[in-house]
Design a protein around this motif. Structure first.
Motif, short mmCIF file in Angstrom:
data_model
loop_
_atom_site.label_atom_id
_atom_site.label_comp_id
_atom_site.label_asym_id
_atom_site.label_seq_id
_atom_site.Cartn_x
_atom_site.Cartn_y
_atom_site.Cartn_z
N GLY A 1 33.12 70.13 -9.20
CA GLY A 1 34.00 71.27 -9.39
C GLY A 1 35.48 70.97 -9.24
O GLY A 1 36.31 71.87 -9.39
N PRO B 1 34.64 65.56 -5.62
CA PRO B 1 33.47 66.43 -5.48
C PRO B 1 33.22 67.27 -6.72
O PRO B 1 34.13 67.46 -7.54
CB PRO B 1 33.84 67.32 -4.28
CG PRO B 1 35.32 67.33 -4.25
CD PRO B 1 35.75 65.98 -4.76
N LYS C 1 37.03 66.90 -12.82
CA LYS C 1 36.90 65.59 -13.48
C LYS C 1 36.46 65.73 -14.94
O LYS C 1 37.08 65.15 -15.84
CB LYS C 1 35.86 64.72 -12.73
CG LYS C 1 36.13 64.54 -11.26
CD LYS C 1 35.08 63.65 -10.61
CE LYS C 1 33.67 64.21 -10.61
NZ LYS C 1 33.49 65.45 -9.81
N VAL D 1 40.17 80.16 -14.51
CA VAL D 1 40.03 79.00 -13.64
C VAL D 1 40.97 77.88 -14.13
O VAL D 1 40.90 77.48 -15.29
CB VAL D 1 38.58 78.47 -13.61
CG1 VAL D 1 38.50 77.14 -12.85
CG2 VAL D 1 37.65 79.48 -12.97
N TYR E 1 40.71 77.72 -18.11
CA TYR E 1 39.63 78.33 -18.88
C TYR E 1 39.92 79.80 -19.10
O TYR E 1 40.70 80.42 -18.35
CB TYR E 1 38.30 78.14 -18.14
CG TYR E 1 37.76 76.73 -18.26
CD1 TYR E 1 37.29 76.25 -19.49
CD2 TYR E 1 37.74 75.87 -17.16
CE1 TYR E 1 36.80 74.97 -19.61
CE2 TYR E 1 37.24 74.58 -17.27
CZ TYR E 1 36.78 74.13 -18.50
OH TYR E 1 36.30 72.87 -18.62
P1 ADP Z 1 33.74 68.39 -12.08
O1 ADP Z 1 33.53 67.64 -13.35
O2 ADP Z 1 34.65 67.69 -11.11
O3 ADP Z 1 32.45 68.82 -11.47
P2 ADP Z 1 34.58 70.56 -13.80
O4 ADP Z 1 35.68 70.05 -14.63
O5 ADP Z 1 33.21 70.64 -14.39
O6 ADP Z 1 34.55 69.73 -12.43
O7 ADP Z 1 34.96 72.01 -13.27
C1 ADP Z 1 36.24 72.31 -12.71
C2 ADP Z 1 36.34 73.81 -12.47
O8 ADP Z 1 36.34 74.49 -13.71
C3 ADP Z 1 35.17 74.39 -11.68
O9 ADP Z 1 35.69 75.44 -10.88
C4 ADP Z 1 34.25 74.93 -12.75
O10 ADP Z 1 33.45 76.00 -12.28
C5 ADP Z 1 35.24 75.39 -13.79
N1 ADP Z 1 34.70 75.32 -15.16
C6 ADP Z 1 34.14 74.25 -15.76
N2 ADP Z 1 33.78 74.50 -17.01
C7 ADP Z 1 34.12 75.80 -17.22
C8 ADP Z 1 34.01 76.69 -18.33
N3 ADP Z 1 33.49 76.29 -19.49
N4 ADP Z 1 34.46 77.94 -18.19
C9 ADP Z 1 35.00 78.35 -17.04
N5 ADP Z 1 35.15 77.57 -15.95
C10 ADP Z 1 34.71 76.32 -16.03
#
Ligand code: ADP
Ligand code: ADP
Length: 226
Positions: free
Chosen positions: A40, A38, A43, A17, A13
């Motif tokens: 974050g 879990p 997935k 991240v 991102y």
């Molecule tokens: P899950 O679906 O397993 O809960 P995510 O794919 O939603 O995991 O998130 C994976 C990581 O990416 C996390 O650390 C989350 O905070 C980060 N993240 C998710 N969406 C965004 C975004 N739009 N911008 C920045 N970081 C993001």
């Protein structure tokens, strides 16, 4: 026929991240595959990258023989169902189901026939003229699936589609989803944080952690340690 081949895929991102981290995964044609892990762990980001809703920072995703990494989302023949169903509230069930066909410019008669046929297959035939607000949670979930199926996609991506249902409806919906997936033989990737759900539904499970796959196998292989 369309399996999914993911090679060295990273999704980073703008804030830095690294949500998906050099991930390799092969999903077979017609498989019902669960992504477990879990909150974050990445997935949803993996699913959204397969769908083209997030750009891959590195690596490749192929659907069948086609590298889709550089295709527009609309050209990927992928249908995605979200947690909140994302039905259009101002449209009837029939209009919701036919929407992907309308966007593609299909004839009105084709839109109508497909909506009726798909709705019948999902026991929604009597509800075609209702709006989402007049449906139960389970009915909305089926309508969202019907719309995904009517799009005649090659790949179905489901992001916790059952998590907003109460416990009884969720069991019903599991059975239903499995039956539908078997009938359609549609390659399906299913995101869940619910171990029991993955166990009940999936042909294979990948357990993710910090953007990588930590475990991969059949439910038996993943959950029954020797
Ligand atoms: P899950 O679906 O397993 O809960 P995510 O794919 O939603 O995991 O998130 C994976 C990581 O990416 C996390 O650390 C989350 O905070 C980060 N993240 C998710 N969406 C965004 C975004 N739009 N911008 C920045 N970081 C993001
Ligand atoms: P889930 O856990 O169901 O994957 P989240 O509640 O983590 O979803 O995220 C909800 C929304 O917030 C998503 O659109 C996601 O992309 C975004 N998001 C998650 N983490 C971050 C983050 N660190 N920075 C910016 N957006 C984020």
């Amino acid at each position: 026929m369309a399996g999914i081949t993911i090679e060295e895929l990273s999704t980073v991102y703008p804030n830095g991240v690294r949500a998906v981290d050099a991930l390799d995964l092969e999903i077979s044609d017609g498989e019902l595959f669960a992504l477990l892990g879990p909150s974050g762990c990445g997935k949803t980001t993996l699913l959204r990258t397969i769908a083209g809703l997030e750009a891959a920072s590195d690596g490749a995703v192929a659907i069948g023989e086609r590298d889709v990494t550089r295709l527009q989302p609309g050209d990927r023949r992928i249908a995605m169902v979200f947690q909140d169903y994302a039905l259009f509230p101002h449209m009837t069930v029939a209009e919701n189901i036919a929407y992907p066909l309308r966007v593609r410019g299909a004839a009105k008669s084709v839109q109508h026939e497909t909506a009726v046929r798909t709705a019948d297959g999902l026991s929604l035939g009597a509800l075609l003229d209702r709006r989402p607000g007049q449906l139960s949670g389970g009915q909305q979930q089926r309508a969202a699936l019907a719309r995904a199926v009517a799009a005649s996609a090659e790949v179905l991506l489901l992001d916790e589609p059952l998590s907003n249902l109460d416990a009884r409806l969720r069991l019903e919906a599991r059975t239903f989803l499995k039956k539908l997936q078997r009938e359609l033989e549609l390659t399906t990737v299913f995101v869940t944080h619910d171990q029991a759900e993955a166990l009940a539904l999936a042909d294979r499970i990948a357990v993710m952690d910090a953007g990588k796959i930590r475990q991969l196998g059949t439910p038996r292989e993943v959950f029954q340690r020797p």
